[in-house]
Design a protein around this motif. Structure first.
Motif, PDB file in Angstrom:
ATOM      1  N   ALA A 144      -1.627  43.809  18.464  1.00  0.00           N
ATOM      2  CA  ALA A 144      -2.109  44.796  17.495  1.00  0.00           C
ATOM      3  C   ALA A 144      -1.607  44.466  16.094  1.00  0.00           C
ATOM      4  CB  ALA A 144      -1.660  46.198  17.902  1.00  0.00           C
ATOM      5  N   ALA A 145      -0.372  43.956  16.006  1.00  0.00           N
ATOM      6  CA  ALA A 145       0.185  43.615  14.693  1.00  0.00           C
ATOM      7  C   ALA A 145      -0.551  42.444  14.052  1.00  0.00           C
ATOM      8  CB  ALA A 145       1.671  43.288  14.834  1.00  0.00           C
ATOM      9  N   LEU A 146      -1.118  41.564  14.865  1.00  0.00           N
ATOM     10  CA  LEU A 146      -1.858  40.434  14.304  1.00  0.00           C
ATOM     11  C   LEU A 146      -3.133  40.874  13.587  1.00  0.00           C
ATOM     12  CD1 LEU A 146      -1.513  37.767  17.117  1.00  0.00           C
ATOM     13  CD2 LEU A 146      -0.435  37.769  14.870  1.00  0.00           C
ATOM     14  N   LEU A 147      -3.637  42.046  13.949  1.00  0.00           N
ATOM     15  CA  LEU A 147      -4.871  42.540  13.336  1.00  0.00           C
ATOM     16  C   LEU A 147      -4.649  43.222  11.986  1.00  0.00           C
ATOM     17  CD1 LEU A 147      -6.464  44.067  16.551  1.00  0.00           C
ATOM     18  CD2 LEU A 147      -6.944  41.855  15.504  1.00  0.00           C
ATOM     19  N   VAL A 148      -3.381  43.422  11.613  1.00  0.00           N
ATOM     20  CA  VAL A 148      -3.060  44.163  10.390  1.00  0.00           C
ATOM     21  C   VAL A 148      -2.552  43.192   9.328  1.00  0.00           C
ATOM     22  CG1 VAL A 148      -1.560  45.955   9.423  1.00  0.00           C
ATOM     23  CG2 VAL A 148      -2.463  46.199  11.734  1.00  0.00           C
ATOM     24  N   PRO A 149      -3.134  43.248   8.134  1.00  0.00           N
ATOM     25  CA  PRO A 149      -2.629  42.385   7.064  1.00  0.00           C
ATOM     26  C   PRO A 149      -1.368  42.990   6.429  1.00  0.00           C
ATOM     27  CG  PRO A 149      -4.507  43.636   6.285  1.00  0.00           C
ATOM     28  CD  PRO A 149      -4.330  43.972   7.742  1.00  0.00           C
ATOM     29  N   GLY A 150      -0.494  42.156   5.985  1.00  0.00           N
ATOM     30  CA  GLY A 150       0.711  42.623   5.299  1.00  0.00           C
ATOM     31  C   GLY A 150       1.897  42.699   6.245  1.00  0.00           C
ATOM     32  N   ALA A 199       3.468  46.381   7.100  1.00  0.00           N
ATOM     33  CA  ALA A 199       2.550  47.135   7.958  1.00  0.00           C
ATOM     34  C   ALA A 199       2.523  46.536   9.355  1.00  0.00           C
ATOM     35  CB  ALA A 199       1.157  47.144   7.347  1.00  0.00           C
ATOM     36  N   ARG A 200       2.623  45.222   9.453  1.00  0.00           N
ATOM     37  CA  ARG A 200       2.642  44.569  10.763  1.00  0.00           C
ATOM     38  C   ARG A 200       3.819  45.037  11.596  1.00  0.00           C
ATOM     39  NH1 ARG A 200       0.927  38.346  10.000  1.00  0.00           N
ATOM     40  NH2 ARG A 200      -1.229  38.924   9.808  1.00  0.00           N
ATOM     41  N   ALA A 201       4.972  45.074  10.986  1.00  0.00           N
ATOM     42  CA  ALA A 201       6.174  45.499  11.711  1.00  0.00           C
ATOM     43  C   ALA A 201       6.040  46.943  12.176  1.00  0.00           C
ATOM     44  CB  ALA A 201       7.409  45.338  10.821  1.00  0.00           C
ATOM     45  N   LEU A 202       5.493  47.791  11.332  1.00  0.00           N
ATOM     46  CA  LEU A 202       5.326  49.192  11.696  1.00  0.00           C
ATOM     47  C   LEU A 202       4.313  49.354  12.829  1.00  0.00           C
ATOM     48  CD1 LEU A 202       6.064  52.116  11.062  1.00  0.00           C
ATOM     49  CD2 LEU A 202       4.152  52.156   9.459  1.00  0.00           C
ATOM     50  N   VAL A 203       3.198  48.623  12.752  1.00  0.00           N
ATOM     51  CA  VAL A 203       2.194  48.701  13.819  1.00  0.00           C
ATOM     52  C   VAL A 203       2.781  48.177  15.128  1.00  0.00           C
ATOM     53  CG1 VAL A 203       0.011  47.701  14.609  1.00  0.00           C
ATOM     54  CG2 VAL A 203       0.191  48.649  12.319  1.00  0.00           C
ATOM     55  N   TRP A 204       3.504  47.080  15.072  1.00  0.00           N
ATOM     56  CA  TRP A 204       4.119  46.525  16.273  1.00  0.00           C
ATOM     57  C   TRP A 204       5.061  47.554  16.897  1.00  0.00           C
ATOM     58  CZ3 TRP A 204       6.283  40.878  16.431  1.00  0.00           C
ATOM     59  CH2 TRP A 204       6.635  40.545  17.736  1.00  0.00           C
TER      60      TRP A 204
END
Length: 102
Positions: free
Chosen positions: A46-52, A55-60
């Motif tokens: 899921a984190a791979l789909l988010v730029p930045g 934001a990646r760390a938060l989504v992960w």
């Protein structure tokens, strides 16, 4: 005060105290290990789909926590008999897949 501690510790292992053996804890440990790895993997995807980066760390983190919490709630709220049926079907499917591969 030392006598009170001895009385308490002696009474703690009474007939009503639950004892969890290693064999009884093994299914929960295996389930926790596999669902934890699955949750981290889903979080990473899921984190791979988010730029930045922030934001990646938060989504992960969020996806991993949600997936692990869902697995924990499933384990805690599902009756033991149904849980064993589901895990037994998964085990049988894996064995069938292994027996078909040469």
């Amino acid at each position: 005060m030392g006598d009170r501690a001895k009385e308490f510790s002696a009474g703690a292992g009474g007939p009503h105290a639950p004892h969890l053996s290693l064999a009884a804890a093994a299914p929960l440990a295996l389930f926790s290990l596999t669902t934890g790895m699955f949750a981290v993997g889903i979080g990473a995807l899921a984190a791979l789909l988010v730029p930045g980066t922030p934001a990646r760390a938060l989504v992960w983190l969020v996806v991993t926590i949600v997936a692990a919490a869902c697995a924990g709630l499933w384990w805690g709220l599902t009756p033991v008999t149904e849980r064993l049926r589901v895990l037994g079907r998964a085990k049988a499917a894996v064995r069938q897949r292994d027996s078909r591969t040469p």
